[in-house]
Design a protein around this motif. Structure first.
Motif, mmCIF file in Angstrom:
data_model
loop_
_atom_site.group_PDB
_atom_site.id
_atom_site.type_symbol
_atom_site.label_atom_id
_atom_site.label_comp_id
_atom_site.label_asym_id
_atom_site.label_seq_id
_atom_site.Cartn_x
_atom_site.Cartn_y
_atom_site.Cartn_z
ATOM 1 N N ILE A 1 -1.026 24.771 29.436
ATOM 2 C CA ILE A 1 -2.200 24.069 28.928
ATOM 3 C C ILE A 1 -2.024 23.951 27.421
ATOM 4 C CG2 ILE A 1 -3.576 26.191 28.662
ATOM 5 C CD1 ILE A 1 -6.027 24.519 29.549
ATOM 6 N N PRO A 2 -2.293 22.790 26.827
ATOM 7 C CA PRO A 2 -2.093 22.644 25.375
ATOM 8 C C PRO A 2 -2.848 23.713 24.589
ATOM 9 C CG PRO A 2 -2.460 20.495 26.386
ATOM 10 C CD PRO A 2 -2.721 21.524 27.458
ATOM 11 N N GLY A 3 -2.160 24.334 23.642
ATOM 12 C CA GLY A 3 -2.776 25.376 22.829
ATOM 13 C C GLY A 3 -2.696 26.753 23.432
ATOM 14 N N PHE A 4 -2.300 26.822 24.732
ATOM 15 C CA PHE A 4 -2.183 28.098 25.433
ATOM 16 C C PHE A 4 -3.532 28.816 25.441
ATOM 17 C CE2 PHE A 4 1.840 27.216 23.016
ATOM 18 C CZ PHE A 4 2.397 26.455 24.030
ATOM 19 N N VAL A 5 -3.572 30.128 25.451
ATOM 20 C CA VAL A 5 -4.847 30.844 25.563
ATOM 21 C C VAL A 5 -5.399 31.231 24.190
ATOM 22 C CG1 VAL A 5 -5.992 32.919 26.441
ATOM 23 C CG2 VAL A 5 -4.361 31.685 27.888
ATOM 24 N N GLY A 6 -4.584 31.899 23.396
ATOM 25 C CA GLY A 6 -5.065 32.427 22.122
ATOM 26 C C GLY A 6 -5.609 31.344 21.200
ATOM 27 N N ASN A 7 -4.863 30.257 21.041
ATOM 28 C CA ASN A 7 -5.323 29.215 20.132
ATOM 29 C C ASN A 7 -6.513 28.443 20.684
ATOM 30 O OD1 ASN A 7 -3.786 29.575 17.841
ATOM 31 N ND2 ASN A 7 -2.094 28.313 18.569
ATOM 32 N N ARG A 8 -6.633 28.342 21.999
ATOM 33 C CA ARG A 8 -7.825 27.695 22.555
ATOM 34 C C ARG A 8 -9.065 28.541 22.274
ATOM 35 N NH1 ARG A 8 -6.628 23.383 26.103
ATOM 36 N NH2 ARG A 8 -8.696 23.549 27.054
ATOM 37 N N LEU A 9 -8.947 29.851 22.449
ATOM 38 C CA LEU A 9 -10.073 30.722 22.125
ATOM 39 C C LEU A 9 -10.394 30.665 20.637
ATOM 40 C CD1 LEU A 9 -9.115 33.842 24.280
ATOM 41 C CD2 LEU A 9 -10.976 32.234 24.722
ATOM 42 N N GLN A 10 -9.360 30.701 19.825
ATOM 43 C CA GLN A 10 -9.548 30.653 18.379
ATOM 44 C C GLN A 10 -10.217 29.359 17.947
ATOM 45 O OE1 GLN A 10 -6.787 32.099 14.826
ATOM 46 N NE2 GLN A 10 -5.870 30.369 15.872
ATOM 47 N N ASN A 11 -9.792 28.255 18.548
ATOM 48 C CA ASN A 11 -10.360 26.970 18.164
ATOM 49 C C ASN A 11 -11.780 26.779 18.667
ATOM 50 O OD1 ASN A 11 -8.477 24.918 16.682
ATOM 51 N ND2 ASN A 11 -7.151 26.120 17.985
ATOM 52 N N ALA A 12 -12.099 27.361 19.827
ATOM 53 C CA ALA A 12 -13.477 27.302 20.308
ATOM 54 C C ALA A 12 -14.410 28.009 19.330
ATOM 55 C CB ALA A 12 -13.577 27.924 21.692
ATOM 56 N N LEU A 13 -13.994 29.186 18.867
ATOM 57 C CA LEU A 13 -14.794 29.924 17.891
ATOM 58 C C LEU A 13 -14.833 29.202 16.553
ATOM 59 C CD1 LEU A 13 -16.378 32.467 17.158
ATOM 60 C CD2 LEU A 13 -14.208 33.558 16.590
#
Length: 314
Positions: free
Chosen positions: A184-196
């Motif tokens: 998935i684009p951004g993987f897990v860590g960066n998706r969580l980081q970007n949501a915040l």
């Protein structure tokens, strides 16, 4: 696949590549570095000078660490004896397509080919490769010689053997690999980081809080909690003896209403400029080096405390 790790090639010696270089050398590997930057030798020496004390605090053998780092003449020279290749090039799929075609051609047949890509899945740049079975993502968080997590993300053609070898390698250099089961684009860590980050930007745009005070909210609450238990275990504990079930059944509806009300920052040029100026006002009086040193010192203290707590549990 060979899981004897003796030589690593680091392709790209920016912030991430230099941190990997120090970490790999600190674990006794010969590290061959390739980057076209004219100041490569100076950049490597500066990074080793800065990072070696951090490695020593991790209990690594740092005597002679510089002798284990070799500047390669080019990419082919860097990877010719490599057991592992860690790529740290631009976040550009076309660039990675060309680069990994070279890596597949020039690296030994047993070598793992790992990308530090922050958002681009391996399948996006391996379609034309003759052999993509040993290509996968090994995404770190900055700086990787300190932050333990590495997201191990196989592409559509990555072999299970390569995934297992990547996990072995990152454990060998003291990291905490997490295998993600779907690209998935951004993987897990960066998706969580970007949501915040999106909600943080919205709150500042709306005048609810300043950037500096928002950071205080994080470092004095959620940052502490998540460093110790993470979001799901935190919620499970937040439900009391009833656990996550109680949390979901009794507070879930109000949380859902809050989700629906989360903001979407405009990030118009004007709003973006105001945000940049607000962050610069909060932190611009210190240099990058000063801020990074403070960050790393605090991160080392957190990691040391967590390590001590883990030892007490055992």
């Amino acid at each position: 696949m060979n899981t004897e790790f003796r030589t690593a090639a680091v392709i790209g010696a920016g912030t991430i590549g230099l941190s990997w270089t120090a970490l790999f050398a600190g674990h006794g590997l010969t590290v061959r570095v390739s980057d076209p930057r004219p100041d490569l030798a100076e950049a490597i020496q500066s990074a080793l000078d800065e990072f070696t004390p951090h490695l020593a605090q991790q209990g690594l053998e740092v005597d002679g660490i510089a002798d284990r780092v070799v500047i390669a003449a080019d990419i082919a020279d860097a990877v010719r004896d490599a057991d592992v290749v860690q790529e740290n090039g631009p976040e550009n799929a076309e660039f990675k397509k060309d680069l990994f075609a070279t890596l597949v051609r020039e690296a030994p047949a047993h070598a793992l080919l790992l990308s530090s890509s922050s958002a681009i899945p391996a399948t996006a740049f391996t379609g034309g490769l003759a052999d993509a079975s040993r290509v996968l993502i090994g995404h770190p968080f900055n700086p990787p010689h300190l932050i333990p997590l590495v997201e191990v993300v196989p592409g559509g053609r990555t072999s299970d053997e390569s995934v297992a070898a990547a996990v072995d390698f990152y454990r060998f250099v003291g990291r905490t690999p997490v295998v993600e089961r779907k690209e998935i684009p951004g993987f897990v860590g960066n998706r969580l980081q970007n949501a915040l980050s999106r909600e943080a930007i919205y709150l500042v745009e709306q005048g609810v809080v300043t950037p500096e005070d928002l950071d205080k909210v994080m470092t004095n609450s959620l940052g502490i909690r998540w460093a110790t238990v993470g979001p799901f275990l935190g919620s499970h504990l937040g439900g009391g003896p009833g656990g996550y079930r109680h949390m979901a059944e009794h507070i879930g509806k109000s949380m859902k209403k809050m989700w629906d009300g989360l903001g979407k920052p405009s990030q118009s040029p004007e709003e973006q400029e105001r945000l940049i100026e607000a962050v610069e006002k909060a932190y611009g009086s210190s240099t990058y080096s000063e801020l990074a040193e403070t960050r790393d010192r605090k991160q080392i203290a957190v990691l040391s405390a967590l390590d001590s707590a883990a030892k007490e549990e055992n």
